[in-house]
Design a protein around this motif. Structure first.
Motif, mmCIF file in Angstrom:
data_model
loop_
_atom_site.group_PDB
_atom_site.id
_atom_site.type_symbol
_atom_site.label_atom_id
_atom_site.label_comp_id
_atom_site.label_asym_id
_atom_site.label_seq_id
_atom_site.Cartn_x
_atom_site.Cartn_y
_atom_site.Cartn_z
ATOM 1 N N GLU A 278 35.385 26.882 46.517
ATOM 2 C CA GLU A 278 34.617 26.828 45.279
ATOM 3 C C GLU A 278 35.068 27.884 44.281
ATOM 4 O O GLU A 278 35.150 27.632 43.076
ATOM 5 C CB GLU A 278 33.132 27.007 45.604
ATOM 6 N N GLU A 279 35.358 29.096 44.775
ATOM 7 C CA GLU A 279 35.814 30.202 43.933
ATOM 8 C C GLU A 279 37.040 30.850 44.567
ATOM 9 O O GLU A 279 37.024 32.007 44.983
ATOM 10 C CB GLU A 279 34.699 31.241 43.775
ATOM 11 N N PRO A 280 38.170 30.124 44.636
ATOM 12 C CA PRO A 280 39.328 30.650 45.375
ATOM 13 C C PRO A 280 39.904 31.930 44.784
ATOM 14 O O PRO A 280 40.315 32.825 45.534
ATOM 15 C CB PRO A 280 40.334 29.494 45.318
ATOM 16 N N ASP A 281 39.942 32.046 43.461
ATOM 17 C CA ASP A 281 40.524 33.258 42.861
ATOM 18 C C ASP A 281 39.679 34.482 43.176
ATOM 19 O O ASP A 281 40.210 35.542 43.549
ATOM 20 C CB ASP A 281 40.667 33.090 41.344
ATOM 21 N N LEU A 282 38.365 34.363 43.024
ATOM 22 C CA LEU A 282 37.481 35.489 43.307
ATOM 23 C C LEU A 282 37.498 35.817 44.792
ATOM 24 O O LEU A 282 37.545 36.992 45.188
ATOM 25 C CB LEU A 282 36.065 35.173 42.837
ATOM 26 N N PHE A 283 37.467 34.803 45.623
ATOM 27 C CA PHE A 283 37.525 35.013 47.069
ATOM 28 C C PHE A 283 38.803 35.757 47.446
ATOM 29 O O PHE A 283 38.775 36.744 48.192
ATOM 30 C CB PHE A 283 37.460 33.670 47.794
ATOM 31 N N ASN A 284 39.929 35.303 46.919
ATOM 32 C CA ASN A 284 41.214 35.932 47.249
ATOM 33 C C ASN A 284 41.279 37.361 46.743
ATOM 34 O O ASN A 284 41.816 38.245 47.424
ATOM 35 C CB ASN A 284 42.363 35.110 46.668
ATOM 36 N N THR A 285 40.742 37.602 45.558
ATOM 37 C CA THR A 285 40.763 38.957 45.008
ATOM 38 C C THR A 285 39.940 39.913 45.863
ATOM 39 O O THR A 285 40.381 41.024 46.189
ATOM 40 C CB THR A 285 40.229 38.954 43.563
ATOM 41 N N LEU A 286 38.744 39.493 46.229
ATOM 42 C CA LEU A 286 37.893 40.336 47.067
ATOM 43 C C LEU A 286 38.527 40.578 48.433
ATOM 44 O O LEU A 286 38.509 41.708 48.955
ATOM 45 C CB LEU A 286 36.523 39.681 47.232
ATOM 46 N N LEU A 287 39.085 39.532 49.014
ATOM 47 C CA LEU A 287 39.710 39.672 50.322
ATOM 48 C C LEU A 287 40.937 40.573 50.254
ATOM 49 O O LEU A 287 41.138 41.437 51.120
ATOM 50 C CB LEU A 287 40.085 38.295 50.877
ATOM 51 N N ALA A 288 41.763 40.403 49.226
ATOM 52 C CA ALA A 288 42.968 41.223 49.086
ATOM 53 C C ALA A 288 42.624 42.700 48.945
ATOM 54 O O ALA A 288 43.271 43.566 49.547
ATOM 55 C CB ALA A 288 43.793 40.750 47.894
ATOM 56 N N GLU A 289 41.598 43.015 48.151
ATOM 57 C CA GLU A 289 41.190 44.409 47.982
ATOM 58 C C GLU A 289 40.651 44.978 49.298
ATOM 59 O O GLU A 289 40.939 46.133 49.649
ATOM 60 C CB GLU A 289 40.120 44.502 46.887
#
Length: 316
Positions: A278-289
Motif C-alpha cells: 500500500e505504501e511501498p516507498d514509505l515502508f522501504n524508507t523506514l526499513l532502510a533507516e
C-alpha cells in the motif's frame, strides 16, 4: 543443514530462467519442500509473507533492497509452489518458525534481518523468541490480529469462518470478498491496480492450504499478552510498523513497543493492513533507516530514564 531439492516439481527452472534477477529453488523444510527466491548480494534479509499474500507480495522490497542486500523470500507451506501437506497437524506457529529457519539453513545463512507482515510478522516475533542468535533484527509489520484482550475468541471464530469460506467457495471466488476487508479497502482506494494484483494472487492460493493455514496457524497461535515475560527478555533490535486504520493491530503494536526492550514503533497515516504494498516507498524508507541504524550499532535498548510512568521530571 537442509539440502536443496527440486525433485517432484514441474520444471520450475525452465519457467523462471528467463526472468532476470530471479533465482528460484526448492529448500527441504520440516516435512514440506519450500519454494524460495533470492536476489542481490550482501547482508541477508529474509522476507516472510502474510496469510493473504505469497512470496510475490514482497516484490517492491526485493527490487529495492537487492541493490545492496541478499534478499530472500519464500512461499510458506500450503502456498504453491511450496508443498501443501494434507495433515492439519503439519500447520502451526512453531512449524512456521521451523520452516523459516530451514530456508536460512538451506541457503547457508547464519544470520539475517527478518522482515514479516501479519502472519509473517508473528513468525518474525517467534523467531526472535526461539532463535534470536539467527536474527540480526526483526521488522514486525501489521502483526496483532487476535492479540487484543477480550477479543481472542472473536478472532478465532472469524478465522475458522474464513477457513470454511475458502473450502466452500474456493480461493478464486472468495478472494475478492476477503480483499475488501476493513483493513484492505485503503489499498483498494489508493491503488486499484495494485489491489487487483493482490486479489489476483490470492485467487491462485490453494483452497486446502489456505484453510489449513487459517485453522492451524492463525486460529491457534498464542496472543502476545500470553508471551509478555518472554518478550520482555528478548532484546533483538526490532521495528514495529502498523497502519493507523489497521485497527486490530494498533493496540498490539503499542503493547510490543512497551514490552520489547529494543523496539521502535512507526505508524503509517491513512494506511491499512497491506503496508509494504500500500505504501511501498514509505515502508522501504523506514526499513532502510532501521537496518542502517542496526548495522551501525545505534539501535539500542530503551534508555532506563525514559520511564513510562513519568509525565515530567521534578525535584522529588
Amino acid at each position: 543443514m537442509y539440502a536443496i531439492s527440486v525433485s517432484g516439481y514441474i520444471d520450475i527452472s525452465r519457467h523462471f530462467t528467463l526472468i532476470e534477477g530471479r533465482k528460484p529453488m526448492m529448500v527441504a523444510g520440516n516435512g514440506a519442500n519450500l519454494y524460495v527466491e533470492e536476489a542481490g548480494s550482501g547482508i541477508p534479509i529474509l522476507f516472510i509473507h502474510e496469510f493473504g499474500g505469497n512470496y510475490n507480495s514482497w516484490e517492491p522490497q526485493m527490487r529495492y533492497f537487492s541493490r545492496r542486500y541478499r534478499c530472500v523470500t519464500y512461499a510458506a507451506r500450503g502456498y504453491p509452489p511450496s508443498d501443501i501437506p494434507t495433515d492439519p497437524q503439519a500447520y502451526s506457529q512453531d512449524m512456521a518458525v521451523a520452516d523459516a529457519v530451514a530456508v536460512m539453513d538451506g541457503l547457508g545463512l547464519e544470520r539475517a534481518h527478518v522482515v514479516g507482515l501479519s502472519m509473517g510478522g508473528f513468525t518474525t516475533v517467534h523467531m526472535g523468541l526461539k532463535v534470536p542468535e539467527r536474527c540480526l533484527s526483526l521488522t514486525i509489520a501489521g502483526a496483532g490480529y487476535g492479540c487484543e484482550p477480550g477479543r481472542e475468541a472473536y478472532f478465532r471464530d472469524v478465522s475458522l469462518k474464513v477457513a470454511d469460506n475458502f473450502e466452500q467457495m474456493g480461493a478464486g471466488a472468495f478472494a475478492p470478498i476477503y480483499g475488501q476487508g476493513a483493513s484492505r479497502v485503503q489499498f483498494q482506494n489508493k491503488d486499484p491496480r495494485g489491489w487487483n494484483d493482490f486479489v489476483t494472487r490470492l485467487a491462485t492460493h490453494s483452497t486446502l492450504g489456505a484453510a489449513l493455514t487459517m485453522r492451524g496457524v492463525q486460529a491457534r497461535r498464542p496472543s502476545f499478552h500470553e508471551l509478555e515475560h518472554e518478550l520482555s527478555c528478548m532484546d533483538v533490535p526490532s521495528l514495529i510498523m502498523n497502519g493507523d486504520e489497521d485497527d486490530h493491530c494498533l493496540l498490539p503494536g503499542l503493547f510490543l513497543k512497551r514490552v520489547l526492550p529494543a523496539a521502535g514503533l512507526a505508524v503509517l497515516p491513512k494506511t491499512g493492513h497491506t503496508l509494504n504494498l500500500e505504501e511501498p516507498d514509505l515502508f522501504n524508507t523506514l526499513l532502510a533507516e532501521f537496518l542502517a541504524q542496526v548495522e551501525a550499532g545505534q539501535w539500542t535498548k530503551r534508555d532506563p530514564r525514559a520511564r513510562p510512568d513519568q509525565v515530567m521530571k521534578t525535584l522529588d
